[in-house]
Scaffold this active site. Structure first.
Site, PDB file in Angstrom:
ATOM      1  N   GLU A 178      25.946  70.131   1.636  1.00  0.00           N
ATOM      2  CA  GLU A 178      24.565  70.458   1.990  1.00  0.00           C
ATOM      3  C   GLU A 178      24.596  71.005   3.404  1.00  0.00           C
ATOM      4  OE1 GLU A 178      21.613  70.565   4.176  1.00  0.00           O
ATOM      5  OE2 GLU A 178      21.941  68.407   4.273  1.00  0.00           O
ATOM      6  N   ASP A 202      13.068  67.913  -1.928  1.00  0.00           N
ATOM      7  CA  ASP A 202      12.308  67.755  -0.690  1.00  0.00           C
ATOM      8  C   ASP A 202      11.269  68.857  -0.495  1.00  0.00           C
ATOM      9  OD1 ASP A 202      13.161  65.385   0.513  1.00  0.00           O
ATOM     10  OD2 ASP A 202      14.947  66.313   1.349  1.00  0.00           O
ATOM     11  N   ASP A 209      25.144  65.046   1.790  1.00  0.00           N
ATOM     12  CA  ASP A 209      24.007  65.414   2.610  1.00  0.00           C
ATOM     13  C   ASP A 209      24.418  65.492   4.082  1.00  0.00           C
ATOM     14  OD1 ASP A 209      21.271  66.024   2.624  1.00  0.00           O
ATOM     15  OD2 ASP A 209      20.739  64.001   3.241  1.00  0.00           O
TER      16      ASP A 209
END
Length: 601
Positions: A416, A469, A369
């Site tokens: 990401e 998300d 991430d």
């Protein structure tokens, strides 16, 4: 609450789904002209014979195309209030294999941040975990503990929770005493017992001791009645500063607590590794998720204080966040302590090698991430009210990955790289060779250069209709205006209200080498099944897929996925009969599988 890393990863793309957006043209990928020129210069002279094996020199084959599903283990069915690593996880793997899916992507498996009533607010987010190496022991299967002889069947609670969302507090209160009892039973076994021997071998591994011993010590101190709820930098100085005599006293006086912590972590490790082996045997690869930053109140920072930017009082001197943008005039202030990258370089990035090695032991691949922070990160002075006055700082760049390569080899890492990405991030990702991400829900704002539109995708990427998300794809589609819906129909053939399967099909058709979608989208669920809403504190992370046995009822969905995977070459070497059947299945009825969301068999 949305985790820092969760908020961060989609900050640009998720704050205002229905707000008109202007997309910057994506940074161009690094040109290969220099490498082409190098190859040309190595060629034989013009007018001379080519090499003897010239006719056998073909272009490299592309990677296999794959597809899979995102679902966190806590979302699985199970009789005891939460999904776990037991029978229903294996049933899900079987269902994935039936659907010709080769990826199961999970959220971070670390212990989630949990509240301490009256002391510390937290919301069970897997992105605000309390340790970067340990596992979430709430997903230990009670049924498998019975199978291992560590619990008696009569000791199990009456089934509860059903298909309801996870009540984490209730699960912790009900299941953790039983998990603790099982760990004590393991510790009581003789040294010659097979499972006890496995535990001792696990605990004595040098790579495990490097993180397990500090984590167990941290847990023992953190549980001292006088210190409950205090951050480690507010502990008495002998504990805060890791005085050797003080720690030796803790190890002696609280040996039972330390042993129990280690045994519980072994139970998580053992069950998860069995599940991974089960998945791999059925052609399913586990893709993990690793937030780049770690929590401040964690064994990671306490045991490695030299690797973080801390003040003399050991509190973070600088913290993580992102700068202001079109949707947040103050930016986002996450509060995670920042890495001291100079010190990490001086140690050969050994802590990162340890962290990635542990993550890649539990998974076959891992998504990192906020990958962009390896190129440059936003640094905010500790104590700031907002992230507005931070500054960009140079990250470790390719040096870190080159240094780690001898240790990690050809580790499969996904970057990401969502949001506004500068050219240096793209260059780093491509130099490292990691696939990036594209998200179809982000594709419909701006012009034809929007990087998330199908015609702008690139092969070395993972394509998602939406992530954990985002809204569910069905909920997202329902919220779009008529102009966007017309564009979806014209561009991708998404009509008749079927946003979820329309986006799944579009993702399957992408040139991206992997297409991954949420289980909520497979079930065409609305936003009441959403996993996380960034910026909202309560009600996240709790969704569950259904009652035990639910995967036995999803043959039609598995058949849809298998047909799409076959038609779009996300199955290895499909035979002509399978291709013919898949094509006929997808073309039956008006709109094929997309007519009013129905599947025509």
């Amino acid at each position: 609450a949305s985790s820092p890393s969760a908020s961060m990863s989609l900050s640009f793309a998720t704050r205002a789904h229905n707000t008109p957006r202007v997309f910057r043209a994506p940074a161009h990928r690094v040109s290969s002209s220099s490498s082409r020129a190098a190859r040309m210069s190595a060629r034989a002279a013009v007018g001379t014979p080519v090499p003897a094996n010239y006719a056998d020199q073909y272009p490299a084959k592309r990677d296999d195309r794959r597809a899979g599903v995102v679902m966190h283990p806590t979302s699985l069915p199970g009789p005891y209030g939460i999904g776990d690593a037991g029978p229903e996880a294996r049933a899900f793997v079987d269902w994935l294999a039936k659907g010709k899916m080769s990826i199961w992507q999970v959220l971070p498996l670390v212990p989630p941040g949990r509240p301490i009533p009256g002391v510390r607010e937290d919301y069970w987010s897997p992105y605000s975990g309390r340790d970067a190496h340990c596992g979430n022991t709430l997903i230990i299967s009670l049924d498998d503990l019975v199978s291992d002889g560590l619990l008696a069947a009569a000791e199990l609670p009456r089934p509860y929770g059903g298909h309801s969302n996870v009540d984490f507090n209730a699960v912790a209160a009900t299941n953790e005493p039983l998990i603790e009892k099982a760990a004590k039973a393991l510790l009581a076994r003789s040294s010659g017992d097979a499972m006890r021997s496995e535990f001792e071998a696990f605990r004595s591994r040098a790579d495990v001791k490097a993180w397990l011993d500090p984590a167990a010590m941290f847990n023992a101190i953190d549980k001292l009645p006088a210190l409950v709820g205090k951050d480690w930098w507010d502990w008495p100085t002998e504990y805060r500063d890791r005085d050797a005599v003080a720690l030796a006293a803790i190890a002696n006086d609280h040996k039972d607590v330390i042993d129990l912590f280690c045994a519980t972590q072994f139970l998580f490790h053992s069950q998860w590794m069995r599940l991974k082996q089960y998945a791999n045997a059925r052609g399913v690869s586990l893709v993990g998720d690793m937030p780049i930053y770690v929590g401040g109140h964690s064994a990671d920072v306490w045991a490695n204080q030299n690797l973080f930017l801390l003040s003399a009082d050991k509190k973070p001197s600088a913290v993580a966040g992102v700068p202001p943008d079109a949707f947040s005039e103050d930016g986002q202030l996450w509060g995670n302590p920042l890495f001291d990258w100079v010190e990490h370089k001086n140690t050969g990035y050994a802590w990162w090698a340890q962290r990635l090695k542990r993550t890649l032991e539990l998974h076959d691949e891992v998504r990192i991430d906020h990958f962009r922070a390896f190129a440059a990160y936003w640094q905010v002075e500790a104590g700031s009210a907002t992230a507005k006055n931070g500054q960009w700082m140079v990250g470790p760049g390719i040096d870190m990955f080159n240094t780690l390569k001898p240790t990690l080899g050809d580790a499969k890492i996904v970057a990401e790289d969502l949001g506004v990405i500068t050219a240096d991030v793209v260059q780093l990702r491509e130099e490292f060779g990691a696939p990036g991400m594209v998200v179809l829900q982000f594709a419909w704002g701006g012009d034809g250069r929007n990087p998330h539109l199908l015609h702008n995708h690139y092969e070395n990427s993972f394509c998602y209709p939406g992530t954990h998300d985002n809204e569910t794809s069905q909920g997202w589609y329902a919220a779009q205006d008529e102009e966007t819906k017309h564009r979806l129909e014209a561009y991708a053939g998404i009509a008749y209200g079927d946003g979820a399967w329309g986006l799944i099909k579009a993702g399957m058709s992408s040139v991206s080498k992997a297409c991954v979608f949420t289980m909520q989208d497979v079930l065409a669920l609305g936003n009441d099944a959403r996993m996380n809403t960034p910026g909202v504190a309560d009600g996240n992370w709790a969704w569950r897929v259904g009652e035990p046995g639910v995967f036995d009822t999803l043959d039609a969905e598995a058949h849809k996925l298998a047909s799409l995977a076959t038609v779009y070459d996300r199955v290895t070497n499909p035979d002509s009969e399978s291709m013919s059947i898949a094509c006929k299945s997808l073309s039956k009825g008006r709109g094929g599988i997309f007519g009013l969301g129905l599947w025509f068999l």
